[in-house]
Design a protein around this motif. Sequence first.
Motif, PDB file in Angstrom:
ATOM      1  N   MET A 124      28.084  36.881  59.146  1.00 35.18           N
ATOM      2  CA  MET A 124      29.283  36.080  59.195  1.00 35.18           C
ATOM      3  C   MET A 124      29.921  36.295  60.563  1.00 35.18           C
ATOM      4  O   MET A 124      30.128  37.430  60.961  1.00 35.18           O
ATOM      5  N   THR A 125      30.231  35.267  61.266  1.00 33.27           N
ATOM      6  CA  THR A 125      30.740  35.395  62.625  1.00 33.27           C
ATOM      7  C   THR A 125      32.235  35.697  62.651  1.00 33.27           C
ATOM      8  O   THR A 125      32.657  36.599  63.343  1.00 33.27           O
ATOM      9  N   ASN A 126      33.034  34.978  61.947  1.00 34.82           N
ATOM     10  CA  ASN A 126      34.469  35.234  61.904  1.00 34.82           C
ATOM     11  C   ASN A 126      34.818  35.899  60.588  1.00 34.82           C
ATOM     12  O   ASN A 126      34.858  35.245  59.550  1.00 34.82           O
ATOM     13  N   THR A 137      36.735  25.798  54.108  1.00 31.81           N
ATOM     14  CA  THR A 137      35.602  25.864  55.040  1.00 31.81           C
ATOM     15  C   THR A 137      35.436  27.249  55.647  1.00 31.81           C
ATOM     16  O   THR A 137      34.358  27.567  56.143  1.00 31.81           O
ATOM     17  N   LYS A 138      36.452  28.086  55.610  1.00 31.41           N
ATOM     18  CA  LYS A 138      36.327  29.425  56.185  1.00 31.41           C
ATOM     19  C   LYS A 138      35.596  30.399  55.264  1.00 31.41           C
ATOM     20  O   LYS A 138      35.243  31.490  55.668  1.00 31.41           O
ATOM     21  N   TYR A 139      35.340  29.979  54.024  1.00 26.98           N
ATOM     22  CA  TYR A 139      34.677  30.839  53.043  1.00 26.98           C
ATOM     23  C   TYR A 139      33.246  30.346  52.837  1.00 26.98           C
ATOM     24  O   TYR A 139      33.042  29.194  52.450  1.00 26.98           O
ATOM     25  N   SER A 140      32.290  31.223  53.043  1.00 26.93           N
ATOM     26  CA  SER A 140      30.899  30.842  52.785  1.00 26.93           C
ATOM     27  C   SER A 140      30.707  30.636  51.284  1.00 26.93           C
ATOM     28  O   SER A 140      31.512  31.088  50.458  1.00 26.93           O
ATOM     29  N   GLU A 141      29.647  29.960  50.938  1.00 27.19           N
ATOM     30  CA  GLU A 141      29.342  29.759  49.517  1.00 27.19           C
ATOM     31  C   GLU A 141      29.179  31.096  48.810  1.00 27.19           C
ATOM     32  O   GLU A 141      29.644  31.276  47.688  1.00 27.19           O
ATOM     33  N   ILE A 194      30.587  33.947  49.527  1.00 31.16           N
ATOM     34  CA  ILE A 194      31.886  34.593  49.341  1.00 31.16           C
ATOM     35  C   ILE A 194      32.669  33.896  48.237  1.00 31.16           C
ATOM     36  O   ILE A 194      33.270  34.557  47.386  1.00 31.16           O
ATOM     37  N   ARG A 195      32.651  32.582  48.206  1.00 31.05           N
ATOM     38  CA  ARG A 195      33.347  31.866  47.126  1.00 31.05           C
ATOM     39  C   ARG A 195      32.765  32.256  45.769  1.00 31.05           C
ATOM     40  O   ARG A 195      33.510  32.486  44.811  1.00 31.05           O
ATOM     41  N   GLU A 196      31.450  32.335  45.701  1.00 27.19           N
ATOM     42  CA  GLU A 196      30.793  32.717  44.442  1.00 27.19           C
ATOM     43  C   GLU A 196      31.159  34.152  44.053  1.00 27.19           C
ATOM     44  O   GLU A 196      31.471  34.427  42.898  1.00 27.19           O
ATOM     45  N   MET A 197      31.151  35.053  45.029  1.00 23.20           N
ATOM     46  CA  MET A 197      31.472  36.451  44.737  1.00 23.20           C
ATOM     47  C   MET A 197      32.931  36.596  44.305  1.00 23.20           C
ATOM     48  O   MET A 197      33.223  37.272  43.318  1.00 23.20           O
ATOM     49  N   LEU A 198      33.861  35.944  45.002  1.00 22.08           N
ATOM     50  CA  LEU A 198      35.271  36.048  44.636  1.00 22.08           C
ATOM     51  C   LEU A 198      35.530  35.432  43.255  1.00 22.08           C
ATOM     52  O   LEU A 198      36.331  35.959  42.482  1.00 22.08           O
ATOM     53  N   GLY A 199      34.832  34.353  42.957  1.00 23.27           N
ATOM     54  CA  GLY A 199      34.941  33.781  41.614  1.00 23.27           C
ATOM     55  C   GLY A 199      34.454  34.759  40.556  1.00 23.27           C
ATOM     56  O   GLY A 199      35.072  34.900  39.495  1.00 23.27           O
ATOM     57  N   ALA A 200      33.354  35.444  40.847  1.00 18.80           N
ATOM     58  CA  ALA A 200      32.817  36.430  39.901  1.00 18.80           C
ATOM     59  C   ALA A 200      33.774  37.615  39.747  1.00 18.80           C
ATOM     60  O   ALA A 200      33.973  38.122  38.637  1.00 18.80           O
ATOM     61  N   ILE A 201      34.376  38.057  40.838  1.00 21.41           N
ATOM     62  CA  ILE A 201      35.370  39.146  40.782  1.00 21.41           C
ATOM     63  C   ILE A 201      36.535  38.726  39.890  1.00 21.41           C
ATOM     64  O   ILE A 201      36.976  39.473  39.019  1.00 21.41           O
ATOM     65  N   TYR A 202      37.016  37.512  40.115  1.00 22.64           N
ATOM     66  CA  TYR A 202      38.151  37.043  39.325  1.00 22.64           C
ATOM     67  C   TYR A 202      37.779  36.923  37.838  1.00 22.64           C
ATOM     68  O   TYR A 202      38.552  37.322  36.966  1.00 22.64           O
ATOM     69  N   ARG A 203      36.596  36.398  37.560  1.00 16.16           N
ATOM     70  CA  ARG A 203      36.162  36.294  36.153  1.00 16.16           C
ATOM     71  C   ARG A 203      36.013  37.678  35.513  1.00 16.16           C
ATOM     72  O   ARG A 203      36.345  37.866  34.343  1.00 16.16           O
ATOM     73  N   GLU A 204      35.497  38.626  36.253  1.00 15.44           N
ATOM     74  CA  GLU A 204      35.244  39.965  35.712  1.00 15.44           C
ATOM     75  C   GLU A 204      36.528  40.780  35.558  1.00 15.44           C
ATOM     76  O   GLU A 204      36.691  41.499  34.594  1.00 15.44           O
ATOM     77  N   ILE A 232      28.303  41.227  38.683  1.00 13.60           N
ATOM     78  CA  ILE A 232      28.639  40.728  40.026  1.00 13.60           C
ATOM     79  C   ILE A 232      27.343  40.835  40.803  1.00 13.60           C
ATOM     80  O   ILE A 232      27.122  41.766  41.556  1.00 13.60           O
ATOM     81  N   ASN A 233      26.467  39.911  40.581  1.00 11.87           N
ATOM     82  CA  ASN A 233      25.102  40.046  41.137  1.00 11.87           C
ATOM     83  C   ASN A 233      24.721  38.872  42.028  1.00 11.87           C
ATOM     84  O   ASN A 233      23.617  38.391  41.957  1.00 11.87           O
ATOM     85  N   ILE A 234      25.628  38.472  42.867  1.00 10.46           N
ATOM     86  CA  ILE A 234      25.372  37.400  43.823  1.00 10.46           C
ATOM     87  C   ILE A 234      24.490  37.955  44.930  1.00 10.46           C
ATOM     88  O   ILE A 234      24.700  39.062  45.384  1.00 10.46           O
ATOM     89  N   LYS A 235      23.525  37.222  45.361  1.00  4.26           N
ATOM     90  CA  LYS A 235      22.652  37.663  46.447  1.00  4.26           C
ATOM     91  C   LYS A 235      22.798  36.738  47.632  1.00  4.26           C
ATOM     92  O   LYS A 235      22.787  35.532  47.486  1.00  4.26           O
ATOM     93  N   GLY A 236      22.954  37.313  48.820  1.00  4.57           N
ATOM     94  CA  GLY A 236      23.143  36.519  50.027  1.00  4.57           C
ATOM     95  C   GLY A 236      21.860  36.196  50.717  1.00  4.57           C
ATOM     96  O   GLY A 236      20.808  36.610  50.434  1.00  4.57           O
TER      97      GLY A 236
END
Length: 156
Positions: free
Chosen positions: A1-3, A88-92, A94-104, A152-156
């Motif tokens: 991730m650059t920024n 647009t500042k959130y990669s897919e 990261i969005r998936e991981m944050l969604g999983a964090i919130y669900r968990e 929380i098993n998202i793979k990048g």
Amino acid sequence: MTNRLTCFDITDYLLSLVNKESGATISNFKLQKLVYYAQGYHLALFEELLFDEPIEAQENGPAIAALLAKYLPCKSNPIDAPASIDLTKYSENIREMLGAIYREYGSFTPGQLRDMAREELPWINGFNREDKIISNADLKQYFKTQVVRNRINIKG
């Protein structure tokens, strides 16, 4: 991730996930713990920091000083989602991981999150340090053991 994102970017995204119609809310206290979990899981999954701000092992659990200061006026009241968010500042990933964090973790009360975090090695080790900083190495090592167990098993 650059920024790299900031802790404020992470809070904005987490707050945007709250469904107020269902009665869900996030207070400053709860937000601190969710951001802690986001950093820990991101380190475990992607081998890099999600944001640069340090996490402190405070008496009431993990906390980020800059977030505490920003949301201090809210006290224990619900924090509103930002009026707009630049997705647009959130990669897919990261969005998936944050969604999983919130669900968990989003359905836990602030007190439950505090108690859970205070039983985890990153907080324990940080609380026993003079500077009270939770080390990124401790976060990464601990959350690698939690990834599958907590779905929380998202793979990048």
